[in-house]
Scaffold this motif. Sequence first.
Motif, PDB file in Angstrom:
ATOM      1  N   VAL A 215      26.453  30.006  55.379  1.00 23.72           N
ATOM      2  CA  VAL A 215      26.105  31.258  54.700  1.00 23.72           C
ATOM      3  C   VAL A 215      27.271  32.218  54.938  1.00 23.72           C
ATOM      4  O   VAL A 215      27.577  32.562  56.074  1.00 23.72           O
ATOM      5  N   LYS A 216      27.939  32.631  53.854  1.00 19.58           N
ATOM      6  CA  LYS A 216      29.181  33.398  54.007  1.00 19.58           C
ATOM      7  C   LYS A 216      28.997  34.906  53.871  1.00 19.58           C
ATOM      8  O   LYS A 216      29.946  35.655  53.991  1.00 19.58           O
ATOM      9  N   VAL A 217      27.773  35.347  53.603  1.00 22.86           N
ATOM     10  CA  VAL A 217      27.521  36.789  53.463  1.00 22.86           C
ATOM     11  C   VAL A 217      26.900  37.330  54.749  1.00 22.86           C
ATOM     12  O   VAL A 217      26.239  36.595  55.482  1.00 22.86           O
ATOM     13  N   ASP A 218      27.145  38.604  55.031  1.00 22.61           N
ATOM     14  CA  ASP A 218      26.589  39.223  56.249  1.00 22.61           C
ATOM     15  C   ASP A 218      25.089  39.454  56.124  1.00 22.61           C
ATOM     16  O   ASP A 218      24.338  39.253  57.069  1.00 22.61           O
ATOM     17  N   ASP A 219      24.674  39.891  54.926  1.00 21.65           N
ATOM     18  CA  ASP A 219      23.267  40.171  54.671  1.00 21.65           C
ATOM     19  C   ASP A 219      22.618  38.910  54.090  1.00 21.65           C
ATOM     20  O   ASP A 219      23.002  38.440  53.011  1.00 21.65           O
ATOM     21  N   VAL A 220      21.651  38.366  54.806  1.00 26.82           N
ATOM     22  CA  VAL A 220      20.991  37.118  54.411  1.00 26.82           C
ATOM     23  C   VAL A 220      20.498  37.167  52.965  1.00 26.82           C
ATOM     24  O   VAL A 220      20.620  36.199  52.219  1.00 26.82           O
ATOM     25  N   THR A 221      19.968  38.317  52.558  1.00 25.51           N
ATOM     26  CA  THR A 221      19.333  38.417  51.238  1.00 25.51           C
ATOM     27  C   THR A 221      20.339  38.288  50.090  1.00 25.51           C
ATOM     28  O   THR A 221      19.952  38.091  48.944  1.00 25.51           O
ATOM     29  N   ASN A 222      21.628  38.388  50.386  1.00 23.20           N
ATOM     30  CA  ASN A 222      22.660  38.268  49.345  1.00 23.20           C
ATOM     31  C   ASN A 222      23.139  36.828  49.144  1.00 23.20           C
ATOM     32  O   ASN A 222      23.979  36.569  48.278  1.00 23.20           O
ATOM     33  N   HIS A 223      22.612  35.901  49.948  1.00 23.40           N
ATOM     34  CA  HIS A 223      23.055  34.502  49.839  1.00 23.40           C
ATOM     35  C   HIS A 223      22.442  33.853  48.598  1.00 23.40           C
ATOM     36  O   HIS A 223      21.260  34.010  48.323  1.00 23.40           O
ATOM     37  N   LYS A 224      23.288  33.123  47.844  1.00 27.32           N
ATOM     38  CA  LYS A 224      22.787  32.379  46.674  1.00 27.32           C
ATOM     39  C   LYS A 224      22.589  30.923  47.075  1.00 27.32           C
ATOM     40  O   LYS A 224      23.503  30.264  47.532  1.00 27.32           O
ATOM     41  N   MET A 225      21.365  30.452  46.914  1.00 21.64           N
ATOM     42  CA  MET A 225      21.009  29.098  47.320  1.00 21.64           C
ATOM     43  C   MET A 225      21.495  28.080  46.293  1.00 21.64           C
ATOM     44  O   MET A 225      21.520  28.364  45.089  1.00 21.64           O
ATOM     45  N   HIS A 226      21.865  26.901  46.753  1.00 23.81           N
ATOM     46  CA  HIS A 226      22.250  25.808  45.869  1.00 23.81           C
ATOM     47  C   HIS A 226      21.007  25.247  45.173  1.00 23.81           C
ATOM     48  O   HIS A 226      19.889  25.384  45.665  1.00 23.81           O
ATOM     49  N   SER A 227      21.219  24.599  44.043  1.00 25.32           N
ATOM     50  CA  SER A 227      20.111  24.039  43.267  1.00 25.32           C
ATOM     51  C   SER A 227      19.948  22.551  43.567  1.00 25.32           C
ATOM     52  O   SER A 227      20.929  21.824  43.689  1.00 25.32           O
ATOM     53  N   GLU A 228      18.687  22.117  43.702  1.00 24.82           N
ATOM     54  CA  GLU A 228      18.399  20.708  43.979  1.00 24.82           C
ATOM     55  C   GLU A 228      17.220  20.243  43.111  1.00 24.82           C
ATOM     56  O   GLU A 228      16.261  20.982  42.910  1.00 24.82           O
ATOM     57  N   TYR A 229      17.309  19.008  42.642  1.00 25.40           N
ATOM     58  CA  TYR A 229      16.252  18.424  41.804  1.00 25.40           C
ATOM     59  C   TYR A 229      15.072  17.989  42.672  1.00 25.40           C
ATOM     60  O   TYR A 229      15.252  17.429  43.754  1.00 25.40           O
TER      61      TYR A 229
END
Length: 342
Positions: A215-229
């Motif tokens: 996770v490269k952002v300081d604020d957890v809520t700004n992280h974009k999650m990867h997509s999985e089937y």
Amino acid sequence: MKTSDFFYELPQELIAQTPVEPRDSSRLMVLNKESGKIEHRVFSDLLEYLDEGDCLVLNNTRVIPARIYGVKKETGAVVEFLLLKQKENNIWECLCKPGKRAKIGTEFVFGEGITECEVTDVTEEGNRIIQFKCDKKEIYNILDKIGKMPLPPYITEELKNGERYQTVYSKELGSAAAPTAGLHFTEEMLEKIRQMGVNITYVTLHVGLGTFRPVKVDDVTNHKMHSEYYYLPKETADIINNTKKNGKRVISVGTTSTRTLESVASKYGEIREDEGDTEIFIYPGYEFKAIDAQITNFHLPESTLIMLVSAFAGYDNVMNAYKEAVKEKYRFFSFGDAMLII
């Protein structure tokens, strides 16, 4: 909530490099999410914590030998491809190293001509979209011949038996990484669980390598999650709904099973048959809708996985449990020990 809140000190020697034998001889930390109480057990003791009528939900995905090496047609330069996700038929998203050699329009040959591909696009994250010159069924046979098992970057020892990075119930091809909480189960243990009257049922979530991305952002809520089937069959939905109706527990095996169940429950307000891609990001503050207990491994500091576990068991409980695990020299990550959260 900051990403740094999920950091913990982990000595290098506690990162498991090889799986234990037999599978169910790994250690099991049992964490009570209400009291924070911790017990130290062995994974085969799990049966003592299961009740007749409970339901175990397992992810039956199977890891493909997704690391392949291509030779650039123009120059003969070698590029490593790590297949992440099948987009459609013969089109895949992948990581390439070095990426500068894999520009749009570049063609590569694999396995001395067994197949070829062309780079057709580059994603925002820098991943490549490639099109193989063979169909969907052929590619899996080809990967069996030329591909290597894509072990996580923190495992530096070679795996002698590739099946040890597969669960004993793996079935649906498509993952770039194993659902590692399931690696502890043996066929014999699963049979004993069935004989106890515990229902065992399956979902499919194809694990992408985004699961290892920091996770490269300081604020957890700004992280974009990867997509999985994922796919949740009707039979599984029926068993889960009956379990709930009878006042028994739904126990997810691994964060991937958890994400599948919670994705469907969040989408519909209930568990039912469903298929699609999920980007669900679970961190403290999330209200769980589907699971009552969870089996998981010990995860990387500051990862989305430790955030998910903290959301379920409570942040203080989890950080305390991890400190205890380091002190007691538990083995960490993919080939490491397990935790049962009840």
